[in-house]
Design a protein around this motif. Structure first.
Motif, PDB file in Angstrom:
ATOM      1  N   LYS A 144      -3.895  -0.919  -4.268  1.00 16.44           N
ATOM      2  CA  LYS A 144      -4.985  -0.928  -2.998  1.00 16.44           C
ATOM      3  C   LYS A 144      -5.997  -2.031  -3.730  1.00 16.44           C
ATOM      4  O   LYS A 144      -6.631  -2.606  -2.714  1.00 16.44           O
ATOM      5  N   SER A 180       0.812  -1.174  -0.129  1.00 15.45           N
ATOM      6  CA  SER A 180       0.086   0.149  -0.068  1.00 15.45           C
ATOM      7  C   SER A 180       0.950   1.349  -0.112  1.00 15.45           C
ATOM      8  O   SER A 180       1.871   1.231   1.007  1.00 15.45           O
ATOM      9  N   SER A 189      -6.859  -5.098  -1.319  1.00 12.67           N
ATOM     10  CA  SER A 189      -8.172  -5.386  -1.053  1.00 12.67           C
ATOM     11  C   SER A 189      -8.845  -6.770  -1.275  1.00 12.67           C
ATOM     12  O   SER A 189      -9.809  -7.344  -0.466  1.00 12.67           O
TER      13      SER A 189
END
Length: 217
Positions: A208, A134, A212
């Motif tokens: 991201k 990230s 996720s």
């Protein structure tokens, strides 16, 4: 890929690909300049600088892995920067500059490796081997540092010797020699900064999304 190969095999493949990228970059840069009818002009090109940046980054990364050390955050930063720089360089060359000249001899090969092969290899490395982490969006600004510095140095040098590596950095003359004014040069630089920023944002958004997905699966 992670589930199909052992950790040791993945590491060996990663090191091999890193060395391939570094050696291809170094040899291609040297030959491209050596066989150039205007070596100085070749040395000023962003593609040359970006490939030298990649060569250094992937050489250090390969040595780090060979000595079984953990790659630093700086190396991660440079690898992501390498991906952004070389992909923007590929697109700029292919769509804006490729029709502007012809190559002969070894430079036919080095032109291909510098503008097409190395970008594909760097992208392949990112897809297959690099850990997805990230990143804060502020890194987009950090990644802009090298391209902006390159433009600034090119413009300052041009004030003294009158040489500009690309027509869009030349405030004198008209296309295809230059763009006619510093205002137009500034607009081109802003445009390229926007493109670099878009690639940076896309890279972070992709990270991201991947992270996720991993959390939810």
């Amino acid at each position: 890929m992670a589930g199909l190969l052992s950790k040791g095999t993945r590491k060996h493949m990663k090191v091999s690909l890193h060395l391939l990228i570094a050696l291809t970059g170094l040899i291609s840069v040297l030959l491209h300049i050596l066989y150039s009818p205007a070596p100085f002009a070749s040395m000023t090109k962003f593609t040359i600088h970006a490939n030298l940046f990649i060569t250094l980054t992937f050489s250090v990364s390969a040595v780090t892995m060979l000595f079984k050390r953990t790659e630093s955050k700086l190396l991660d930063f440079c690898k992501n920067a390498s991906l952004i720089y070389i992909l923007v360089g590929l697109l700029t060359y292919h769509f804006l500059l490729s029709s502007g000249g012809t190559y002969t001899g070894p430079r036919i090969i080095t032109n291909f490796t510098l503008h097409y092969l190395i970008p594909v290899l760097v992208l392949l490395n990112w897809m297959m081997f690099e850990e997805k982490k990230s990143y804060h969006y502020k890194y987009v600004v950090y990644w802009l540092g090298f391209p902006v510095l390159y433009c600034a140095v090119s413009l300052i040098r041009g004030l003294f010797d009158g040489f500009y590596p690309y027509f869009f950095l030349n405030p004198h003359g008209t296309i295809p020699a230059g763009v006619g004014s510093y205002t137009n040069v500034t607009l081109f630089i802003i445009g390229f900064a926007f493109v670099f920023s878009i690639f940076g944002f896309l890279l972070i958004i992709t990270y991201k999304a991947i992270l996720s997905y991993k959390k939810s699966s």
